[in-house]
Design a protein around this motif. Structure first.
Motif, mmCIF file in Angstrom:
data_model
loop_
_atom_site.group_PDB
_atom_site.id
_atom_site.type_symbol
_atom_site.label_atom_id
_atom_site.label_comp_id
_atom_site.label_asym_id
_atom_site.label_seq_id
_atom_site.Cartn_x
_atom_site.Cartn_y
_atom_site.Cartn_z
ATOM 1 N N ASN A 227 0.844 -1.193 0.000
ATOM 2 C CA ASN A 227 0.000 0.000 0.000
ATOM 3 C C ASN A 227 0.877 1.239 0.000
ATOM 4 O O ASN A 227 1.910 1.275 0.671
ATOM 5 C CB ASN A 227 -0.863 0.045 1.268
ATOM 6 C CG ASN A 227 -2.093 -0.844 1.163
ATOM 7 O OD1 ASN A 227 -2.483 -1.262 0.075
ATOM 8 N ND2 ASN A 227 -2.711 -1.129 2.301
ATOM 9 N N LYS B 53 -5.072 3.570 -6.167
ATOM 10 C CA LYS B 53 -5.014 2.752 -4.948
ATOM 11 C C LYS B 53 -4.549 3.616 -3.765
ATOM 12 O O LYS B 53 -5.062 3.492 -2.648
ATOM 13 C CB LYS B 53 -4.062 1.579 -5.200
ATOM 14 C CG LYS B 53 -3.680 0.781 -3.993
ATOM 15 C CD LYS B 53 -4.679 -0.288 -3.638
ATOM 16 C CE LYS B 53 -4.102 -1.157 -2.529
ATOM 17 N NZ LYS B 53 -5.040 -1.842 -1.742
ATOM 18 N N ASN C 147 -6.814 4.059 -0.464
ATOM 19 C CA ASN C 147 -6.307 3.768 0.888
ATOM 20 C C ASN C 147 -6.288 5.020 1.770
ATOM 21 O O ASN C 147 -6.570 4.933 2.963
ATOM 22 C CB ASN C 147 -4.904 3.150 0.826
ATOM 23 C CG ASN C 147 -4.924 1.701 0.375
ATOM 24 O OD1 ASN C 147 -4.222 1.323 -0.547
ATOM 25 N ND2 ASN C 147 -5.746 0.870 1.005
ATOM 26 N N ASN D 91 -8.458 3.901 4.873
ATOM 27 C CA ASN D 91 -7.732 3.301 5.997
ATOM 28 C C ASN D 91 -7.663 4.172 7.258
ATOM 29 O O ASN D 91 -7.995 3.685 8.347
ATOM 30 C CB ASN D 91 -6.339 2.865 5.555
ATOM 31 C CG ASN D 91 -6.392 1.776 4.482
ATOM 32 O OD1 ASN D 91 -7.362 1.682 3.744
ATOM 33 N ND2 ASN D 91 -5.368 0.961 4.378
ATOM 34 N N ASN E 90 -14.884 -1.289 6.971
ATOM 35 C CA ASN E 90 -14.943 -0.386 5.812
ATOM 36 C C ASN E 90 -16.370 0.070 5.509
ATOM 37 O O ASN E 90 -16.622 1.233 5.198
ATOM 38 C CB ASN E 90 -14.363 -1.076 4.574
ATOM 39 C CG ASN E 90 -12.885 -1.401 4.723
ATOM 40 O OD1 ASN E 90 -12.273 -1.059 5.724
ATOM 41 N ND2 ASN E 90 -12.319 -2.082 3.739
ATOM 42 N N ASN F 153 -14.839 -5.970 5.589
ATOM 43 C CA ASN F 153 -13.412 -6.084 5.916
ATOM 44 C C ASN F 153 -12.968 -5.032 6.937
ATOM 45 O O ASN F 153 -13.482 -3.918 6.965
ATOM 46 C CB ASN F 153 -12.583 -5.884 4.635
ATOM 47 C CG ASN F 153 -11.210 -6.505 4.751
ATOM 48 O OD1 ASN F 153 -11.095 -7.685 5.049
ATOM 49 N ND2 ASN F 153 -10.170 -5.711 4.559
ATOM 50 N N SER G 49 -9.891 -2.755 7.585
ATOM 51 C CA SER G 49 -8.781 -2.318 6.731
ATOM 52 C C SER G 49 -7.453 -2.789 7.324
ATOM 53 O O SER G 49 -7.349 -3.069 8.516
ATOM 54 C CB SER G 49 -8.779 -0.794 6.603
ATOM 55 O OG SER G 49 -8.134 -0.218 7.717
ATOM 56 N N SER G 50 -6.453 -2.838 6.469
ATOM 57 C CA SER G 50 -5.132 -3.286 6.943
ATOM 58 C C SER G 50 -4.619 -2.354 8.037
ATOM 59 O O SER G 50 -3.956 -2.799 8.976
ATOM 60 C CB SER G 50 -4.154 -3.349 5.776
ATOM 61 O OG SER G 50 -4.121 -2.113 5.103
HETATM 62 O O1 PAF Z 1 -5.562 -1.734 3.022
HETATM 63 C C1 PAF Z 1 -6.651 -2.331 2.907
HETATM 64 O O2 PAF Z 1 -7.288 -2.720 3.852
HETATM 65 C C2 PAF Z 1 -7.137 -2.627 1.494
HETATM 66 O O3 PAF Z 1 -6.236 -2.028 0.587
HETATM 67 C C3 PAF Z 1 -8.562 -2.187 1.174
HETATM 68 C C4 PAF Z 1 -8.791 -2.356 -0.321
HETATM 69 C C5 PAF Z 1 -8.823 -0.757 1.590
HETATM 70 C C6 PAF Z 1 -9.607 -3.104 1.787
HETATM 71 O O4 PAF Z 1 -9.688 -3.064 3.168
#
Ligand code: PAF
Length: 292
Positions: A95, A171, A175, A179, A189, A238, A240-241
Motif C-alpha cells: 500500500n 489505490k 487507501n 484506511n 470499511n 473487511n 482495513s489493513s
Molecule cells: O488496506 C486495505 O485494507 C485494502 O487495501 C482495502 C482495499 C482498503 C480493503 O480493506
C-alpha cells in the motif's frame, strides 16, 4: 514449452497468505519465505493448506511479495545479495508510495495492485472483500508476462495494465480515503459512508489530485471518491489493513499513504492540511492509548 517457475510467496499477512493458498489450489508449486525452514499451515474456508518454508531463493522463482511499504527496502536489500534473484521475477504488492521507488525497483519487476480485502484470524485467512487486481511492469511493459494467467486463475479478476502507476495513484487515493478513517472510527470499511463528512473526504481527495497534477498526472476528485465508495461496497465486511495493524500495535503505513501526500506535496511547495490532520489524529491516538 517453457518450464513454469515455482512460486515463492513473501509476506505472511492476509494477502500473501490468501495468494499462497489460491496458487496452491491451482496446483502451483508454492513455498513461503520464512525466517527459518519449517512447515506452515494456513486455514482457508473449510480446508487447510500446508506449505514448506524457505529462508531464501533456492531456485529461479516467481516471487510474489505482499508486504508493508516499510518492508520493501530491507526485502530488496536481502534479495540483491542472492545470486538467483537475477533469474527470478518479482511481483510486488504494498500500500502507498515510496519516495525513492525508481531507485529501489528493477525495470523487470512487476506491481500487483489490488482492492481485495482480507484479514488473518490466527492461522485462518478470511477473504473479507472480493475486489479486483491489476498487474503491470515497472518499465511500462505493453504485454502481459507468461505468469499472468496463473495469477489470474488464483485470484480473479486480474487486469493487465501498461500504465500501472495510474492504478497505483488510484489505490493510494482509495487507501488514503478509507484506511485512516477506519482507525479513527474503529469500524469496518462498510460503516464509513455514514461516519465521514463528505466535505472532509472531498478535501483529502482534492489534495491527492493536486499532488498528482504536480507530478504530471491528471486525476479527478469525484472519480477518486467514486472509486473509494466502490471499494467500500466491495469490502464492506473487511477491517482495513491499517485498522488491523493499529489493533495489533504494529507499525502503520500512514507515512506511505496520507503522510506521503503531505511530504510529497511539501516537496512540490504545496500543503495538504486534510491529509496532515488525519496523520496527526492517528498519531495522537497511538500516543494516548493504553499499552497492550
Ligand atoms: O488496506 C486495505 O485494507 C485494502 O487495501 C482495502 C482495499 C482498503 C480493503 O480493506
Amino acid at each position: 514449452m517453457t518450464k513454469q517457475l515455482p512460486w515463492l510467496v513473501v509476506g505472511q499477512g492476509a494477502l500473501g497468505s490468501l495468494m499462497a493458498v489460491q496458487l496452491a489450489r491451482q496446483n502451483q508449486s508454492v513455498q513461503l519465505k520464512l525466517r527459518q525452514s519449517q512447515r506452515v499451515t494456513i486455514a482457508y474456508e473449510q480446508s487447510s493448506h500446508s506449505f514448506t518454508g524457505t529462508i531464501g531463493i533456492n531456485c529461479p522463482s516467481l516471487i510474489f511479495a505482499a508486504v508493508k511499504a516499510y518492508q520493501v527496502a530491507p526485502l530488496l536489500d536481502e534479495f540483491r545479495q542472492q545470486p538467483l534473484f537475477d533469474q527470478s521475477q518479482l511481483i510486488l504488492s504494498y500500500n502507498g508510495m515510496l519516495s525513492n521507488e525508481a531507485e529501489q525497483l528493477r525495470p523487470q519487476d512487476w506491481h500487483w495492485v489490488t482492492t481485495h480485502g482480507a484479514y488473518r484470524d490466527g492461522n485462518q485467512v478470511v477473504h473479507g472483500g472480493h475486489g479486483e487486481s491489476w498487474l503491470g511492469g515497472m518499465a511500462g511493459q505493453t504485454t502481459p508476462p507468461a505468469f499472468f494467467s496463473q495469477l489470474e486463475q488464483a485470484l480473479p479478476p486480474l487486469h493487465f495494465s501498461s500504465d500501472i502507476n495510474l492504478r497505483r495513484w488510484y489505490k493510494l487515493a482509495v487507501n488514503c480515503l478509507i484506511n485512516p478513517y477506519t482507525v479513527i472510527h474503529q469500524c469496518r470499511n462498510g460503516e464509513l459512508p455514514e461516519r465521514v463528512a463528505p466535505a472532509e473526504w472531498r478535501q483529502v481527495a482534492d489534495e491527492i489530485v493536486q499532488l498528482a497534477a504536480a507530478r504530471g498526472r491528471q486525476l479527478d476528485a469525484e472519480d477518486l471518491l467514486a472509486q473509494a465508495r466502490r471499494v467500500i461496497a466491495q469490502t464492506a465486511a473487511n477491517r482495513s489493513s491499517m485498522l488491523q495493524d493499529y489493533r495489533l500495535q504494529r507499525p502503520l503505513e500512514l507515512d506511505y499513504l496520507n503522510g506521503f501526500v503531505v511530504t510529497a506535496s511539501a516537496a512540490e511547495g504545496m500543503v495538504a492540511p486534510a491529509n496532515q490532520l488525519l496523520c496527526e489524529r492517528i498519531k495522537a491516538m497511538q500516543a494516548t492509548r493504553d499499552p497492550q
